[in-house]
Design a protein around this motif. Sequence first.
Motif, PDB file in Angstrom:
ATOM      1  N   SER A   1      79.178  48.927  28.415  1.00  0.00           N
ATOM      2  CA  SER A   1      77.912  49.648  28.573  1.00  0.00           C
ATOM      3  C   SER A   1      77.156  49.575  27.259  1.00  0.00           C
ATOM      4  O   SER A   1      77.582  48.905  26.313  1.00  0.00           O
ATOM      5  N   GLY A   2      76.019  50.233  27.191  1.00  0.00           N
ATOM      6  CA  GLY A   2      75.236  50.210  25.968  1.00  0.00           C
ATOM      7  C   GLY A   2      74.457  48.921  25.787  1.00  0.00           C
ATOM      8  O   GLY A   2      74.015  48.286  26.756  1.00  0.00           O
ATOM      9  N   ILE A   3      74.301  48.541  24.539  1.00  0.00           N
ATOM     10  CA  ILE A   3      73.450  47.408  24.174  1.00  0.00           C
ATOM     11  C   ILE A   3      74.269  46.465  23.303  1.00  0.00           C
ATOM     12  O   ILE A   3      75.050  46.912  22.458  1.00  0.00           O
ATOM     13  N   ALA A   4      74.093  45.177  23.500  1.00  0.00           N
ATOM     14  CA  ALA A   4      74.850  44.203  22.714  1.00  0.00           C
ATOM     15  C   ALA A   4      74.478  44.317  21.239  1.00  0.00           C
ATOM     16  O   ALA A   4      73.337  44.634  20.885  1.00  0.00           O
ATOM     17  N   HIS A   5      75.444  44.038  20.384  1.00  0.00           N
ATOM     18  CA  HIS A   5      75.240  44.152  18.936  1.00  0.00           C
ATOM     19  C   HIS A   5      74.009  43.383  18.459  1.00  0.00           C
ATOM     20  O   HIS A   5      73.190  43.904  17.714  1.00  0.00           O
ATOM     21  N   GLY A   6      73.901  42.139  18.885  1.00  0.00           N
ATOM     22  CA  GLY A   6      72.784  41.319  18.410  1.00  0.00           C
ATOM     23  C   GLY A   6      71.453  41.824  18.918  1.00  0.00           C
ATOM     24  O   GLY A   6      70.441  41.770  18.219  1.00  0.00           O
ATOM     25  N   THR A   7      71.452  42.336  20.142  1.00  0.00           N
ATOM     26  CA  THR A   7      70.204  42.824  20.733  1.00  0.00           C
ATOM     27  C   THR A   7      69.730  44.101  20.035  1.00  0.00           C
ATOM     28  O   THR A   7      68.538  44.265  19.747  1.00  0.00           O
ATOM     29  N   LEU A   8      70.660  44.992  19.751  1.00  0.00           N
ATOM     30  CA  LEU A   8      70.266  46.251  19.106  1.00  0.00           C
ATOM     31  C   LEU A   8      69.968  46.045  17.620  1.00  0.00           C
ATOM     32  O   LEU A   8      68.859  46.326  17.151  1.00  0.00           O
ATOM     33  N   PHE A   9      70.957  45.555  16.875  1.00  0.00           N
ATOM     34  CA  PHE A   9      70.803  45.471  15.421  1.00  0.00           C
ATOM     35  C   PHE A   9      69.938  44.281  15.010  1.00  0.00           C
ATOM     36  O   PHE A   9      69.330  44.296  13.955  1.00  0.00           O
ATOM     37  N   GLY A  10      69.927  43.252  15.842  1.00  0.00           N
ATOM     38  CA  GLY A  10      69.066  42.119  15.544  1.00  0.00           C
ATOM     39  C   GLY A  10      67.700  42.313  16.184  1.00  0.00           C
ATOM     40  O   GLY A  10      66.776  42.815  15.567  1.00  0.00           O
ATOM     41  N   THR A  11      67.618  41.991  17.463  1.00  0.00           N
ATOM     42  CA  THR A  11      66.316  41.937  18.132  1.00  0.00           C
ATOM     43  C   THR A  11      65.519  43.240  18.023  1.00  0.00           C
ATOM     44  O   THR A  11      64.366  43.237  17.586  1.00  0.00           O
ATOM     45  N   LEU A  12      66.111  44.352  18.433  1.00  0.00           N
ATOM     46  CA  LEU A  12      65.305  45.576  18.568  1.00  0.00           C
ATOM     47  C   LEU A  12      64.950  46.199  17.217  1.00  0.00           C
ATOM     48  O   LEU A  12      63.807  46.644  17.019  1.00  0.00           O
ATOM     49  N   LEU A  13      65.896  46.265  16.295  1.00  0.00           N
ATOM     50  CA  LEU A  13      65.559  46.848  14.983  1.00  0.00           C
ATOM     51  C   LEU A  13      64.569  45.961  14.233  1.00  0.00           C
ATOM     52  O   LEU A  13      63.678  46.443  13.541  1.00  0.00           O
ATOM     53  N   ARG A  14      64.741  44.675  14.380  1.00  0.00           N
ATOM     54  CA  ARG A  14      63.773  43.744  13.762  1.00  0.00           C
ATOM     55  C   ARG A  14      62.402  43.902  14.404  1.00  0.00           C
ATOM     56  O   ARG A  14      61.382  43.980  13.717  1.00  0.00           O
ATOM     57  N   LEU A  15      62.376  43.935  15.719  1.00  0.00           N
ATOM     58  CA  LEU A  15      61.103  44.137  16.417  1.00  0.00           C
ATOM     59  C   LEU A  15      60.412  45.402  15.914  1.00  0.00           C
ATOM     60  O   LEU A  15      59.191  45.435  15.713  1.00  0.00           O
TER      61      LEU A  15
END
Lengths: 377, 377
Positions: B269-283
Amino acid sequence: MSAPARPGGAITAVYELWGDPAGAASRAEALAVEQSHEFPSHLAPSHARRSLGHVLDLSQTGPETVLARVAYPESLAGGELPQLLVLLFGNCSLLPGVRLVDVELPPALARAVGGPRLGVAGLRELGDAPHGPLLATALKPVGLSAAELAEQAYQLALGGLDLIKEDQGLANQRWAPYAERVARCGEAVARANDETGGRAVYFPALNAPVSQLAERVDLAVAAGAGGFLVTPGIGGLDQLRHLAATLPAGLALLAHPALLGSFVTSPTSGIAHGTLFGTLLRLAGADAVIFPSFGGRFSFTPAQCREIAEQCSADLAGLRPALPAPGGGMSVQRAPELVEFYGEDVVLLIGGSLHEGGDLRRSAEAFREAARRATRG
Amino acid sequence: MSAPARPGGAITAVYELWGDPAGAASRAEALAVEQSHEFPSHLAPSHARRSLGHVLDLSQTGPETVLARVAYPESLAGGELPQLLVLLFGNCSLLPGVRLVDVELPPALARAVGGPRLGVAGLRELGDAPHGPLLATALKPVGLSAAELAEQAYQLALGGLDLIKEDQGLANQRWAPYAERVARCGEAVARANDETGGRAVYFPALNAPVSQLAERVDLAVAAGAGGFLVTPGIGGLDQLRHLAATLPAGLALLAHPALLGSFVTSPTSGIAHGTLFGTLLRLAGADAVIFPSFGGRFSFTPAQCREIAEQCSADLAGLRPALPAPGGGMSVQRAPELVEFYGEDVVLLIGGSLHEGGDLRRSAEAFREAARRATRG
């Protein structure tokens, strides 16, 4: 869960540690350091011990679970909610097998954060609903025009619902821009109230960018909104607290669980249902806390729902109680069961299923009648 | 993970559905409705279909996992980050067995949110560090006085570190109140820079109550801070975006993972590491993203760390790349291994272990020397 007495002036957090109980003592010690100093204790100057968390006690509760009670000096929070959250669960959210299951706060700290501005009594007064469950619904779906959503609001208010909130999916999309939508919906609910002599309350969704927050509050207040649907999983618990501290008197705050599910879905990590949806959201200022009830589209168990409801009104340093607002796939037919389970101090939230049959006013009236029967029963 | 081409103007989210693959198609359909309309489709007026999400395709990736690609009309986000988050994962965070593993955004939406203000090149310019890893540390532990923390900052800057951030546990506690602390630390780093001719950059922790945010920014800017350590798990990703959009030019933002662990600790569940710490925080505007590296006190695997690092610089609608900042129990001895793993576009974050030996300047110099050797090697 309620922990025994703690030393004065301490913030007490109870963590459930999953794994081999043999390692629990050292894990708990490391956790207390991680959440306070995050620094090797043998390198910290002796006067820094004033700011170090320490383990109060451990108790094994199952073959794989140990409860660790950790006390933190009250000053570590600095009287501020964001720092309290860092302290309680910031870094250790990253440790697998650690679940925050209870929090006790010194009264001065709890009062500094604030809790619900209206609470149960105030929310009942706002909606002129002195007893029985408060009946709520959501304006939806996104994609309708402001006029269409306002017509929904009008019919639902005519039908006698107490709280008419917007769906959390309504923001400032082009189909129903925020300013137009709140003006129309506010007017529609006021018009219905004029006709019925009732006091339905309109709650716009305030899932706003930080830079838009104040303006959207002002627009809604001008439109006669009685409060807001907020999304603390998105805007942060401190934004909820900020709103509770600064909104004009009498406005209520309903917390929506968007994004908060990730804290509770794993049984071995995250935050316990009651602690998050009860204690923490209430502490931050939610007058009512929306969560997915058992038996709907989601997966909270009756025990988890019970825990939330209990923490909404458990003793919390004298803060006002909040109302549990179970939703997520409820129907009028389930009103008796829900009132039986949650008691009368509850917001019953029914969304999509009120639209079955095509006559919203009639559905709202049926909802009101079902609640009335459930309360008498 | 990278998804194939998508229809123009759509937000694409990829969800990993855990459970019996036989049920995946209907679960995916329900999810697309839940995240957009949250309303029974047979009751929605036909013109509301313009705002309905739909499943693009499904692919089974394991005995218990199916990837579902869901497309949402771009207008559903209304150009706003809070609503985008509700859309991508708001309600379905509450569904077990659903993990958000990839996001693709229309370029106009990504640009409207904004991404890093400095990015890799800007952060290197800020710290006058054109190549090699950037070296960072944290002022700590909480409980020290402002003068003591400033002395740490001075020694660490003399020793040649690039980024001197405060620990996320430093807020406005009485031992080192924010205003005094940033004034002293800012002065200390500037004095060291004067002596060395270097350009160490000071990052106060900005885990502030909403009502204090602007004032704390102003105090830090006046003190010569070069940016802020922010905690988007506490203040929300939109507060990060807001800071990125409004801070004076040239200031950088480092994102700390406090509380964000709960989104990634469960594999199902939750959000994949790369998606959260990479994509979303960068966005949302992080110039560098702190996360616990493999081999430290926490539990991210090398593959999860790799995923984060990759998403920090993967193509994202032309937004600037962010720097991965692995930390959480690192040491000077591991610098070569970390540079080998992450490459030179990395912030190496070493905290407590620099204090071993009792001479911070010397430890910082050793860190610098180890990084130099690792880069040459």
